[in-house]
Design a protein around this motif. Structure first.
Motif, PDB file in Angstrom:
ATOM      1  N   SER A 161      -2.134  11.053   5.071  1.00 18.49           N
ATOM      2  CA  SER A 161      -2.627  10.001   5.865  1.00 18.49           C
ATOM      3  C   SER A 161      -2.579  10.172   7.261  1.00 18.49           C
ATOM      4  O   SER A 161      -1.684  10.834   7.784  1.00 18.49           O
ATOM      5  CB  SER A 161      -1.724   8.679   5.519  1.00 18.49           C
ATOM      6  OG  SER A 161      -1.973   8.362   4.083  1.00 18.49           O
ATOM      7  N   ASP A 162      -3.446   9.353   8.076  1.00 11.97           N
ATOM      8  CA  ASP A 162      -3.486   9.411   9.483  1.00 11.97           C
ATOM      9  C   ASP A 162      -2.150   8.886  10.171  1.00 11.97           C
ATOM     10  O   ASP A 162      -2.059   7.593   9.744  1.00 11.97           O
ATOM     11  CB  ASP A 162      -4.487   8.866   9.870  1.00 11.97           C
ATOM     12  CG  ASP A 162      -4.856   8.779  11.300  1.00 11.97           C
ATOM     13  OD1 ASP A 162      -3.946   9.261  12.185  1.00 11.97           O
ATOM     14  OD2 ASP A 162      -5.828   8.151  11.854  1.00 11.97           O
ATOM     15  N   PHE A 190       3.153   9.527   0.830  1.00 15.57           N
ATOM     16  CA  PHE A 190       3.460   9.571   2.552  1.00 15.57           C
ATOM     17  C   PHE A 190       5.167   8.919   2.496  1.00 15.57           C
ATOM     18  O   PHE A 190       5.577   8.029   2.294  1.00 15.57           O
ATOM     19  CB  PHE A 190       2.484   8.833   3.271  1.00 15.57           C
ATOM     20  CG  PHE A 190       2.999   8.968   4.796  1.00 15.57           C
ATOM     21  CD1 PHE A 190       2.697   9.929   5.382  1.00 15.57           C
ATOM     22  CD2 PHE A 190       3.781   7.781   5.306  1.00 15.57           C
ATOM     23  CE1 PHE A 190       2.920  10.024   6.761  1.00 15.57           C
ATOM     24  CE2 PHE A 190       3.901   7.770   6.848  1.00 15.57           C
ATOM     25  CZ  PHE A 190       3.503   8.740   7.475  1.00 15.57           C
ATOM     26  N   ASN A 195       0.819  -1.056   0.133  1.00 14.02           N
ATOM     27  CA  ASN A 195       0.109  -0.184   0.045  1.00 14.02           C
ATOM     28  C   ASN A 195       0.729   1.412   0.112  1.00 14.02           C
ATOM     29  O   ASN A 195       1.834   1.289   0.957  1.00 14.02           O
ATOM     30  CB  ASN A 195      -0.905   0.113   1.220  1.00 14.02           C
ATOM     31  CG  ASN A 195      -1.822  -0.984   1.333  1.00 14.02           C
ATOM     32  OD1 ASN A 195      -3.047  -0.889   0.575  1.00 14.02           O
ATOM     33  ND2 ASN A 195      -1.771  -2.095   1.889  1.00 14.02           N
ATOM     34  N   GLY A 198      -8.004   3.624   2.367  1.00 11.64           N
ATOM     35  CA  GLY A 198      -7.522   5.104   2.481  1.00 11.64           C
ATOM     36  C   GLY A 198      -6.235   5.252   1.717  1.00 11.64           C
ATOM     37  O   GLY A 198      -5.628   6.356   1.871  1.00 11.64           O
ATOM     38  N   ALA A 199      -5.765   4.113   1.088  1.00 10.93           N
ATOM     39  CA  ALA A 199      -4.465   4.384   0.311  1.00 10.93           C
ATOM     40  C   ALA A 199      -4.369   5.297  -0.937  1.00 10.93           C
ATOM     41  O   ALA A 199      -5.563   5.179  -1.298  1.00 10.93           O
ATOM     42  CB  ALA A 199      -3.690   2.935   0.071  1.00 10.93           C
ATOM     43  N   LEU A 234       0.623   5.198   0.799  1.00 11.12           N
ATOM     44  CA  LEU A 234      -0.022   6.041   1.337  1.00 11.12           C
ATOM     45  C   LEU A 234       0.068   7.429   1.035  1.00 11.12           C
ATOM     46  O   LEU A 234       1.172   7.669   0.450  1.00 11.12           O
ATOM     47  CB  LEU A 234      -0.001   6.081   2.921  1.00 11.12           C
ATOM     48  CG  LEU A 234      -0.024   4.635   3.510  1.00 11.12           C
ATOM     49  CD1 LEU A 234      -0.011   4.714   4.996  1.00 11.12           C
ATOM     50  CD2 LEU A 234      -1.629   4.089   3.433  1.00 11.12           C
TER      51      LEU A 234
END
Length: 112
Positions: A26-27, A102, A20, A64-65, A22
């Motif tokens: 991202s969180d 990220f 993945n 959410g990726a 991110l």
């Protein structure tokens, strides 16, 4: 991949897995949770995290990726307390157009 956190099935030749990617928004708490959780065989490693399954491989990816890549293990190297997996990327999918990747790095080897 740390040996103590790696399910043996992931390490077999021809095993399938997902990477993945991110987005920068991202969180960070989710990132830390995933990095610190470990992945034991049979454990619910994605419990509480929104995932979907790839239609071809059934591998999980984070909804959410920014994007993800489906991979197949072609080789592995024993590097002390870790394995380095070599893999082919079979397919990828962008889930968020225009996302910036990220980036995470550790300040020390003791914790994430």
């Amino acid at each position: 991949m740390p040996k103590e956190n790696s399910p043996e099935g992931t390490l077999l030749l021809n095993a399938k897995f997902t990477v993945n990617i991110l987005g920068s928004g991202s969180d960070k708490s989710m990132v830390k949770e995933l990095l610190n959780k470990g992945f034991r065989e049979g454990a619910a490693c994605f419990e509480g995290i929104e995932i979907e399954r790839d239609e071809d491989t059934e591998c999980a990816y984070l909804t959410g990726a920014a994007s993800y890549m489906n991979c197949t293990v072609t080789n592995r190297m024993d590097c002390g307390d870790h394995y380095v997996l070599l893999a082919n990327i079979n397919k990828g999918k962008v889930l968020s157009d225009g996302a910036t990747t990220f980036f995470h790095h550790r300040q020390s080897a003791k914790e994430y």
